[in-house]
Scaffold this motif. Structure first.
Motif, PDB file in Angstrom:
ATOM      1  N   GLN A   1      38.271  40.876  44.131  1.00 53.47           N
ATOM      2  CA  GLN A   1      38.492  41.085  42.704  1.00 53.47           C
ATOM      3  C   GLN A   1      39.903  40.657  42.292  1.00 53.47           C
ATOM      4  O   GLN A   1      40.107  39.982  41.285  1.00 53.47           O
ATOM      5  CB  GLN A   1      38.259  42.560  42.352  1.00 53.47           C
ATOM      6  CG  GLN A   1      38.512  42.921  40.900  1.00 53.47           C
ATOM      7  CD  GLN A   1      37.538  42.243  39.951  1.00 53.47           C
ATOM      8  OE1 GLN A   1      36.383  42.034  40.304  1.00 53.47           O
ATOM      9  NE2 GLN A   1      37.997  41.887  38.760  1.00 53.47           N
ATOM     10  N   LEU A   2      40.896  41.027  43.124  1.00 56.94           N
ATOM     11  CA  LEU A   2      42.288  40.720  42.777  1.00 56.94           C
ATOM     12  C   LEU A   2      42.594  39.234  42.947  1.00 56.94           C
ATOM     13  O   LEU A   2      43.432  38.683  42.221  1.00 56.94           O
ATOM     14  CB  LEU A   2      43.227  41.568  43.631  1.00 56.94           C
ATOM     15  CG  LEU A   2      43.158  43.080  43.333  1.00 56.94           C
ATOM     16  CD1 LEU A   2      43.940  43.868  44.367  1.00 56.94           C
ATOM     17  CD2 LEU A   2      43.680  43.376  41.933  1.00 56.94           C
ATOM     18  N   VAL A   3      41.913  38.573  43.890  1.00 50.09           N
ATOM     19  CA  VAL A   3      42.064  37.130  44.002  1.00 50.09           C
ATOM     20  C   VAL A   3      41.490  36.446  42.776  1.00 50.09           C
ATOM     21  O   VAL A   3      42.078  35.507  42.218  1.00 50.09           O
ATOM     22  CB  VAL A   3      41.377  36.611  45.290  1.00 50.09           C
ATOM     23  CG1 VAL A   3      41.270  35.085  45.275  1.00 50.09           C
ATOM     24  CG2 VAL A   3      42.155  37.067  46.520  1.00 50.09           C
ATOM     25  N   ALA A   4      40.334  36.935  42.302  1.00 49.97           N
ATOM     26  CA  ALA A   4      39.712  36.351  41.111  1.00 49.97           C
ATOM     27  C   ALA A   4      40.593  36.542  39.880  1.00 49.97           C
ATOM     28  O   ALA A   4      40.631  35.676  38.995  1.00 49.97           O
ATOM     29  CB  ALA A   4      38.335  36.976  40.875  1.00 49.97           C
ATOM     30  N   GLU A   5      41.333  37.644  39.815  1.00 49.76           N
ATOM     31  CA  GLU A   5      42.202  37.913  38.668  1.00 49.76           C
ATOM     32  C   GLU A   5      43.541  37.196  38.772  1.00 49.76           C
ATOM     33  O   GLU A   5      44.303  37.163  37.796  1.00 49.76           O
ATOM     34  CB  GLU A   5      42.450  39.426  38.541  1.00 49.76           C
ATOM     35  CG  GLU A   5      41.196  40.225  38.199  1.00 49.76           C
ATOM     36  CD  GLU A   5      41.468  41.724  38.124  1.00 49.76           C
ATOM     37  OE1 GLU A   5      42.668  42.101  38.162  1.00 49.76           O
ATOM     38  OE2 GLU A   5      40.506  42.489  38.040  1.00 49.76           O
ATOM     39  N   GLY A   6      43.863  36.650  39.966  1.00 48.88           N
ATOM     40  CA  GLY A   6      45.116  35.924  40.132  1.00 48.88           C
ATOM     41  C   GLY A   6      46.271  36.745  40.650  1.00 48.88           C
ATOM     42  O   GLY A   6      47.391  36.238  40.763  1.00 48.88           O
ATOM     43  N   TRP A   7      46.026  38.000  41.010  1.00 45.85           N
ATOM     44  CA  TRP A   7      47.100  38.838  41.551  1.00 45.85           C
ATOM     45  C   TRP A   7      47.364  38.517  43.030  1.00 45.85           C
ATOM     46  O   TRP A   7      48.500  38.628  43.493  1.00 45.85           O
ATOM     47  CB  TRP A   7      46.747  40.324  41.407  1.00 45.85           C
ATOM     48  CG  TRP A   7      46.657  40.803  39.994  1.00 45.85           C
ATOM     49  CD1 TRP A   7      45.523  41.040  39.279  1.00 45.85           C
ATOM     50  CD2 TRP A   7      47.741  41.093  39.125  1.00 45.85           C
ATOM     51  NE1 TRP A   7      45.825  41.462  38.006  1.00 45.85           N
ATOM     52  CE2 TRP A   7      47.188  41.514  37.878  1.00 45.85           C
ATOM     53  CE3 TRP A   7      49.134  41.061  39.253  1.00 45.85           C
ATOM     54  CZ2 TRP A   7      47.974  41.868  36.788  1.00 45.85           C
ATOM     55  CZ3 TRP A   7      49.914  41.435  38.166  1.00 45.85           C
ATOM     56  CH2 TRP A   7      49.340  41.825  36.947  1.00 45.85           C
ATOM     57  N   LEU A   8      46.322  38.158  43.751  1.00 45.48           N
ATOM     58  CA  LEU A   8      46.448  37.843  45.173  1.00 45.48           C
ATOM     59  C   LEU A   8      45.935  36.427  45.429  1.00 45.48           C
ATOM     60  O   LEU A   8      45.216  35.854  44.592  1.00 45.48           O
ATOM     61  CB  LEU A   8      45.650  38.841  46.027  1.00 45.48           C
ATOM     62  CG  LEU A   8      45.946  40.332  45.857  1.00 45.48           C
ATOM     63  CD1 LEU A   8      45.066  41.147  46.799  1.00 45.48           C
ATOM     64  CD2 LEU A   8      47.417  40.635  46.089  1.00 45.48           C
ATOM     65  N   GLU A   9      46.292  35.885  46.603  1.00 47.04           N
ATOM     66  CA  GLU A   9      45.757  34.601  47.031  1.00 47.04           C
ATOM     67  C   GLU A   9      45.515  34.646  48.535  1.00 47.04           C
ATOM     68  O   GLU A   9      46.226  35.341  49.270  1.00 47.04           O
ATOM     69  CB  GLU A   9      46.724  33.465  46.689  1.00 47.04           C
ATOM     70  CG  GLU A   9      48.072  33.550  47.404  1.00 47.04           C
ATOM     71  CD  GLU A   9      48.985  32.405  47.032  1.00 47.04           C
ATOM     72  OE1 GLU A   9      48.576  31.543  46.239  1.00 47.04           O
ATOM     73  OE2 GLU A   9      50.142  32.383  47.535  1.00 47.04           O
TER      74      GLU A   9
END
Length: 462
Positions: free
Chosen positions: A60-68
């Motif tokens: 979820q956080l990768v999709a939102e751009g917070w993580l990679e």
């Protein structure tokens, strides 16, 4: 280990809790950009949850751009902290009880008709809504009922296709002004404040016209907004000769007359004056509302426009999916069919007639009525100092009464505008007693001084 706590007793999924917690850590700067996070397996072990929970949160956080994710290297923070300004001190909110408003727009609704109101909404609950977006002009059945209503009450002989349902008077005004070519709008002064504000919001200059006379020269004006049946807020009825002169001026200048027929049904002495639009359908845009007869919160009205303007407005509404809400339209249709409007108007007319006499008895010794007594409010001309003193006394007693000067832009009329629709009899009596207390201690106002602002003091010599 991440400083994260998951609560299994909350009604929020663990994955959602984890993603929210990591998001807050990144946004708050605890986890800086480039920080490597524990693997999903290690974090699941630390938190005592299944690996699917941590995988869901990271995805979820990768999709939102917070993580990679970096292939073969793990998961990293991909965003900078959010720069949130420090919150300033909250303004103190007064704990005093709200004022009872004696305004010009809140109607009295006969409580004996509450069963019909409930029945209308029960019918809404069992009706089948449209499959897609509504017709921007409104429900065909409602437009037919409104055409019959306007023919019977306002002297307008219409085809249902000529009626368009709006979300109220200001909505109709906004729609028609947006469809007109550029140019200023003439508005009565004093006048309906929302009309002037609507024109200005659309980028149109507002020209003030003294409300005690109808305009007879509209050169350079794109539209003239008037309330001919019951001028707001002075209460004046536009005489027949002035109506004819206004329409002649509009034809000469190729201008549109916008008739706001907001409460013409509430005349006590004679039958309602026919609508100005009945004299010239191609020069007058007619606006009506349910706010004064049903409820302001229903947010419904109607407009009858010249044919070409009607088509232009409806094309734009169709393009922007602009339409009044279906449930409210369906309820209004039931109320019209049930005779609800006729019943509440007849009952309110009797109540307003009686209350207007009480207002006149209280304020008559101190001021001059600005117009004939009609509708759900009356305006009284008096010196500004006296009006302010009365307004303040009413406020001290828990009531809000408007000053006439608040409706003026360049006009210099002063006094009080006292509404008596949206209050109980006991509240009205208490408010009038407070106004009188504020006005006591002086004789009746002389005719020459009533309703004019005192002259401004001379400017100091430099």
């Amino acid at each position: 280990m991440l400083p994260v706590h998951l609560d299994r007793t909350r009604g929020v999924p663990l994955g959602a809790q984890l993603s929210a917690a990591v998001r807050d850590l990144v946004a708050g700067g605890t986890l800086p950009r480039g920080q490597r996070l524990p693997s999903t397996r290690a974090l699941a072990r630390d938190l005592g949850v299944s690996r699917s929970v941590t995988e869901q949160a990271y995805e979820q956080l990768v999709a939102e751009g917070w993580l990679e994710t970096r292939h073969g290297a793990g998961t990293y923070v991909a965003a900078d902290p959010a720069r949130v300004p420090e919150p300033g001190p909250r303004p103190r909110v007064a704990s005093s009880r709200p004022l009872v408003r004696l305004d010009t727009g809140t109607p009295w609704i006969d409580p004996r008709q509450s069963a019909a109101w409930r029945r209308a909404w029960r019918e809404v609950s069992t009706a089948t809504p449209p499959r897609g977006y509504d017709d921007p002009a409104g429900l065909p059945e409602l437009r037919e009922a409104l055409a019959a209503h306007l023919a019977r009450t306002r002297g307008l002989q219409l085809d249902p296709e000529e009626v368009a349902v709006t979300a109220g008077t200001t909505d109709g005004l906004r729609l028609l002004l947006a469809a007109l070519p550029p140019g200023p709008v003439l508005v009565e002064d004093p006048g309906y404040r929302a009309a002037a504000a609507t024109a200005r919001q659309l980028g149109r200059p507002v020209l003030d016209h003294p409300a005690r006379t109808a305009p007879d020269d509209l050169s350079g004006v794109r539209a003239a907004y008037v309330t001919p049946a019951h001028q707001h807020p002075l209460g004046r009825v536009m005489p027949a000769a002035e109506r004819v002169a206004l329409l002649d001026a509009a034809r000469r200048a190729d201008a549109l007359v916008v008739e706001d027929d907001y409460d013409s049904e509430f005349r006590y002495d004679v039958a309602p004056v026919p609508a100005l639009a009945s004299l010239d359908r191609e020069r007058v845009a007619y606006l009506g509302t349910t706010s004064k007869s049903v409820a302001p919160a229903l947010r419904l009205g109607w407009m009858v426009l010249p044919a070409e303007l009607h088509d232009r407005v409806q094309r734009q509404r169709r393009l922007t999916h602009d339409a009044a809400g279906w449930p409210a339209q369906r309820a209004l249709l039931s109320l019209l069919r049930d005779g609800y409007l006729d019943k509440v108007v007849r009952a309110a007319r009797r109540v307003y007639a009686e209350r207007s006499v009480r207002v006149a008895a209280a304020l008559g010794p101190f001021g001059t009525p600005a117009g004939p007594l009609a509708g759900m409010y009356s305006s009284w001309l008096m010196p500004q100092a006296d009006a302010v003193r009365a307004r303040d006394a009413a406020r001290d007693a828990g009531f809000e009464v408007n000053l006439l000067s608040a409706y003026c832009r360049s006009a210099e009329l002063t006094g009080l505008v006292v509404g008596f629709g949206g209050v109980t009899d006991a509240e009205l009596d208490a408010a009038l007693a407070a106004l009188v207390r504020g006005l006591e201690g002086r004789g009746p106002v002389s005719p020459g001084s009533a309703g004019r602002r005192p002259p401004a003091p001379a400017a100091p010599r430099r």
